[in-house]
Design a protein around this motif. Structure first.
Motif, PDB file in Angstrom:
ATOM      1  N   MET A  15       0.854  -1.188   0.000  1.00 25.44           N
ATOM      2  CA  MET A  15       0.000   0.000   0.000  1.00 25.44           C
ATOM      3  C   MET A  15       0.892   1.240   0.000  1.00 25.44           C
ATOM      4  O   MET A  15       1.667   1.450   0.929  1.00 25.44           O
ATOM      5  CB  MET A  15      -0.900   0.009   1.237  1.00 25.44           C
ATOM      6  CG  MET A  15      -1.662   1.302   1.465  1.00 25.44           C
ATOM      7  SD  MET A  15      -2.820   1.195   2.875  1.00 25.44           S
ATOM      8  CE  MET A  15      -1.860   1.930   4.178  1.00 25.44           C
ATOM      9  N   GLY A  16       0.807   2.025  -1.068  1.00 26.70           N
ATOM     10  CA  GLY A  16       1.489   3.321  -1.111  1.00 26.70           C
ATOM     11  C   GLY A  16       0.391   4.367  -1.041  1.00 26.70           C
ATOM     12  O   GLY A  16      -0.427   4.467  -1.946  1.00 26.70           O
ATOM     13  N   ASN A  17       0.344   5.120   0.045  1.00 23.58           N
ATOM     14  CA  ASN A  17      -0.829   5.961   0.238  1.00 23.58           C
ATOM     15  C   ASN A  17      -0.507   7.446   0.331  1.00 23.58           C
ATOM     16  O   ASN A  17       0.620   7.849   0.593  1.00 23.58           O
ATOM     17  CB  ASN A  17      -1.610   5.515   1.477  1.00 23.58           C
ATOM     18  CG  ASN A  17      -0.768   5.540   2.730  1.00 23.58           C
ATOM     19  OD1 ASN A  17      -0.086   4.564   3.032  1.00 23.58           O
ATOM     20  ND2 ASN A  17      -0.777   6.653   3.431  1.00 23.58           N
ATOM     21  N   ALA A  18      -1.558   8.219   0.130  1.00 22.06           N
ATOM     22  CA  ALA A  18      -1.465   9.678   0.176  1.00 22.06           C
ATOM     23  C   ALA A  18      -1.601  10.178   1.612  1.00 22.06           C
ATOM     24  O   ALA A  18      -1.958   9.422   2.522  1.00 22.06           O
ATOM     25  CB  ALA A  18      -2.593  10.261  -0.686  1.00 22.06           C
ATOM     26  N   ASP A  19      -1.258  11.440   1.796  1.00 22.35           N
ATOM     27  CA  ASP A  19      -1.783  12.284   2.883  1.00 22.35           C
ATOM     28  C   ASP A  19      -1.350  11.968   4.314  1.00 22.35           C
ATOM     29  O   ASP A  19      -1.940  12.492   5.247  1.00 22.35           O
ATOM     30  CB  ASP A  19      -3.324  12.282   2.814  1.00 22.35           C
ATOM     31  CG  ASP A  19      -3.919  13.509   3.510  1.00 22.35           C
ATOM     32  OD1 ASP A  19      -3.286  14.578   3.446  1.00 22.35           O
ATOM     33  OD2 ASP A  19      -4.993  13.387   4.109  1.00 22.35           O
ATOM     34  N   GLU A  20      -0.316  11.169   4.520  1.00 23.41           N
ATOM     35  CA  GLU A  20       0.071  10.882   5.910  1.00 23.41           C
ATOM     36  C   GLU A  20       0.471  12.146   6.642  1.00 23.41           C
ATOM     37  O   GLU A  20       0.148  12.340   7.811  1.00 23.41           O
ATOM     38  CB  GLU A  20       1.232   9.880   5.933  1.00 23.41           C
ATOM     39  CG  GLU A  20       1.529   9.311   7.323  1.00 23.41           C
ATOM     40  CD  GLU A  20       2.507  10.135   8.144  1.00 23.41           C
ATOM     41  OE1 GLU A  20       2.583   9.918   9.369  1.00 23.41           O
ATOM     42  OE2 GLU A  20       3.195  11.021   7.596  1.00 23.41           O
ATOM     43  N   GLU A  21       1.188  13.020   5.943  1.00 24.22           N
ATOM     44  CA  GLU A  21       1.750  14.198   6.615  1.00 24.22           C
ATOM     45  C   GLU A  21       0.679  15.203   7.041  1.00 24.22           C
ATOM     46  O   GLU A  21       0.954  16.121   7.792  1.00 24.22           O
ATOM     47  CB  GLU A  21       2.792  14.885   5.712  1.00 24.22           C
ATOM     48  CG  GLU A  21       3.996  14.004   5.366  1.00 24.22           C
ATOM     49  CD  GLU A  21       4.903  13.715   6.570  1.00 24.22           C
ATOM     50  OE1 GLU A  21       4.611  14.173   7.688  1.00 24.22           O
ATOM     51  OE2 GLU A  21       5.909  13.008   6.362  1.00 24.22           O
ATOM     52  N   ALA A  22      -0.541  15.021   6.535  1.00 22.13           N
ATOM     53  CA  ALA A  22      -1.620  15.916   6.959  1.00 22.13           C
ATOM     54  C   ALA A  22      -2.672  15.144   7.772  1.00 22.13           C
ATOM     55  O   ALA A  22      -3.806  15.582   7.882  1.00 22.13           O
ATOM     56  CB  ALA A  22      -2.252  16.591   5.754  1.00 22.13           C
ATOM     57  N   GLY A  23      -2.308  13.985   8.275  1.00 14.83           N
ATOM     58  CA  GLY A  23      -3.220  13.258   9.150  1.00 14.83           C
ATOM     59  C   GLY A  23      -3.834  12.008   8.533  1.00 14.83           C
ATOM     60  O   GLY A  23      -4.426  11.193   9.235  1.00 14.83           O
ATOM     61  N   GLY A  24      -3.754  11.872   7.201  1.00 13.81           N
ATOM     62  CA  GLY A  24      -4.148  10.613   6.569  1.00 13.81           C
ATOM     63  C   GLY A  24      -5.603  10.469   6.189  1.00 13.81           C
ATOM     64  O   GLY A  24      -6.029   9.408   5.738  1.00 13.81           O
ATOM     65  N   LYS A  25      -6.391  11.555   6.315  1.00 10.83           N
ATOM     66  CA  LYS A  25      -7.824  11.435   5.992  1.00 10.83           C
ATOM     67  C   LYS A  25      -8.045  11.084   4.522  1.00 10.83           C
ATOM     68  O   LYS A  25      -9.040  10.454   4.172  1.00 10.83           O
ATOM     69  CB  LYS A  25      -8.558  12.739   6.325  1.00 10.83           C
ATOM     70  CG  LYS A  25      -8.791  12.920   7.807  1.00 10.83           C
ATOM     71  CD  LYS A  25      -9.858  13.983   8.083  1.00 10.83           C
ATOM     72  CE  LYS A  25     -10.096  14.155   9.580  1.00 10.83           C
ATOM     73  NZ  LYS A  25      -8.971  14.832  10.265  1.00 10.83           N
ATOM     74  N   LEU A  26      -7.131  11.512   3.641  1.00  7.21           N
ATOM     75  CA  LEU A  26      -7.271  11.214   2.214  1.00  7.21           C
ATOM     76  C   LEU A  26      -6.354  10.076   1.778  1.00  7.21           C
ATOM     77  O   LEU A  26      -6.179   9.821   0.588  1.00  7.21           O
ATOM     78  CB  LEU A  26      -6.983  12.471   1.383  1.00  7.21           C
ATOM     79  CG  LEU A  26      -7.992  13.611   1.565  1.00  7.21           C
ATOM     80  CD1 LEU A  26      -7.554  14.862   0.814  1.00  7.21           C
ATOM     81  CD2 LEU A  26      -9.384  13.179   1.088  1.00  7.21           C
ATOM     82  N   GLY A  27      -5.752   9.405   2.752  1.00  7.42           N
ATOM     83  CA  GLY A  27      -4.843   8.308   2.444  1.00  7.42           C
ATOM     84  C   GLY A  27      -5.270   7.049   3.185  1.00  7.42           C
ATOM     85  O   GLY A  27      -6.314   6.462   2.889  1.00  7.42           O
ATOM     86  N   ALA A  28      -4.467   6.663   4.164  1.00  2.00           N
ATOM     87  CA  ALA A  28      -4.756   5.435   4.895  1.00  2.00           C
ATOM     88  C   ALA A  28      -6.145   5.476   5.544  1.00  2.00           C
ATOM     89  O   ALA A  28      -6.866   4.479   5.547  1.00  2.00           O
ATOM     90  CB  ALA A  28      -3.679   5.183   5.950  1.00  2.00           C
ATOM     91  N   GLY A  29      -6.514   6.639   6.069  1.00  2.00           N
ATOM     92  CA  GLY A  29      -7.826   6.767   6.709  1.00  2.00           C
ATOM     93  C   GLY A  29      -8.950   6.517   5.710  1.00  2.00           C
ATOM     94  O   GLY A  29      -9.939   5.836   5.999  1.00  2.00           O
TER      95      GLY A  29
END
Ligand SMILES: [Zn+2]
Length: 444
Positions: free
Chosen positions: A140-154
């Motif tokens: 899994m290569g995901n977006a948005d971790e650095e801003a809290g992950g709502k648009l990525g892992a979340g």
């Protein structure tokens, strides 16, 4: 996998260079380009990836190698976004992927495009060797971790849980070495702190600035902030931290073991901390592992320079040890601040701890002992937060383990200027991770 090492080294290096050259500074992110790049690599190797956007430009990629289903899936996760870089402050540009004296420079080289690259290589090697797996291995290569992950892992956990559901996961957060008195240890993150953000408000009497008085909200807020800065918060020893220090003590023996035991004793903590021959960054790390912390970060008061405002506000970023709630923190804050200061919590994510007595942890420890003898792997509490907070909602045991041979000083450039990683380290991490994943997931 070790045949033709030079070409494997060149291949691995070029993937990380390419990923660094794709600017995924978040905000805005633009991770889709990185996700599509990885998708291209997977497709060339006969692995069918899925790219999913949570919002325009915010791409996530998932790829899966099928096992025979005898054991539950295994997930390798890494975030593709990076924090802003301030390019003019770098010795070599942050998005050029330049190699200088064996180091690959660039934003994301340590956080976490290197981990994405290591995990990519593990997938490719497993596939090329047609290794028969008892578990599905998911990337899994995901977006948005650095801003809290709502648009990525979340977002993936919420909208596509079946694509990433796993019994165990490997993530960022651990895998680096720590030294105590010349003895080396490796970390495996099994726990991380939670967050509690709050507004701290004081009130007073408004008036004309030409006639100062003590009932001034700004003065009261300054006083409250001073108190937080000077406060002694209670010391708490969570299970992960206990096992970590026990492991260090067991290897070092006396007299260090007694000193470390004293460090965990609230009555002796201050005195021991002052005596210990450790540097400032280790000192603040140990402090954060043993305390709930509160850091004021934003201030707001007044609208005109000659008017005393009736309200002043500070925003505070608090980090909670696993097992502690916002209410627990309030209980620690009230004796420091008294009751006149208003505290309003704005968001709260609990910390978490995973048991380290698992077959995966054993595999990690065994593999590391082979690669770096005499440097035990210890469970470790990360004082920041990662995407693990999202993925654990699916019941996954997430361990932070991105194998890093580099000394701590080198890892200090995470989020800073001149972030870089040696190619040797990149290859070390990829090989260790491959051994861990193949031994843990293969058919036996
Ligand atoms: Zn980061």
């Amino acid at each position: 996998m070790t045949h033709n090492y030079e070409s494997i080294r060149a291949e691995t290096t070029s993937y990380l260079q390419d990923l660094i050259r794709i600017d995924t500074t978040n905000p805005p992110g633009n991770e889709t380009r990185a996700a599509e790049y990885l998708a291209g690599v997977f497709k060339r190797e006969g692995i069918e990836p899925i790219v999913l956007e949570s919002a325009p430009g915010r791409g996530n990629i998932i790829a899966r190698l099928k096992g025979d289903g005898r054991a539950a899936p295994f997930l390798m996760m890494a975030h593709l976004d990076v924090v802003p870089a301030e390019p003019d402050k770098w010795t070599h540009p942050p998005f050029d992927g330049k190699i200088v004296n064996g180091y690959l420079w660039g934003r994301g080289a340590l956080d976490t495009k290197q981990l994405a690259t290591m995990e990519l290589m593990v997938m490719l090697w497993l596939k090329r060797e047609s290794q028969s797996l008892a578990r599905d291995v998911i990337f899994m290569g995901n977006a948005d971790e650095e801003a809290g992950g709502k648009l990525g892992a979340g977002w993936l956990v919420q909208h596509h849980p079946d694509l990433i559901r796993a019994e165990y996961a490997i993530n960022e957060g651990g895998g680096f070495g720590i030294e105590f008195w010349g003895h080396k240890f490796f970390t495996c993150q099994t726990g991380e702190k939670g967050t509690a953000r709050f507004a701290m408000r004081t009130r007073g009497r408004s008036g004309h600035a030409s006639q100062p008085h003590a009932d001034n909200a700004v003065l009261k807020l300054a006083d409250a902030i001073q108190k937080i800065g000077a406060a002694k918060f209670p010391l708490h020893v969570t299970p992960t931290v206990r096992v970590f220090f026990d492991g260090v003590a067991a290897k070092l023996g006396q007299p260090y073991a007694a000193q470390l035991a004293a460090l965990l004793d609230p009555k002796q903590y201050d005195a021991v901390m002052q005596r210990l021959p450790i540097d400032a960054s280790m000192r603040s790390m140990i402090y954060a592992m043993l305390h709930n912390t509160v850091t004021p970060t934003m201030l707001n008061a007044g609208t005109k320079i000659n008017v005393i405002p009736s309200v002043a506000e500070a925003k505070c970023d608090a980090r909670l040890l696993p097992g502690f709630t916002a209410d627990d923190l309030l209980g620690e804050l009230r004796p420091i601040l008294g009751h006149a200061v208003e505290i309003e919590f704005q968001d709260h994510t609990p910390g978490r701890e995973a048991d380290h007595r698992t077959p995966l942890f054993e595999t990690i420890a065994r593999v590391m002992a082979r690669h770096v003898p005499d440097a035990p792997v210890l469970p470790y509490l990360v004082v920041g937060a990662t995407d693990a907070r999202h993925v654990t909602k699916l019941g996954t045991r997430v361990y932070g383990f991105c194998p890093m041979l580099a000394p701590m000083e080198e890892l200090d450039t995470v989020h800073g200027h001149n972030e870089r990683l040696s190619i040797d380290n990149l290859m070390f991490g990829a090989r260790v991770l491959y051994d861990v994943v193949s031994e843990f997931c293969e058919k036996t």
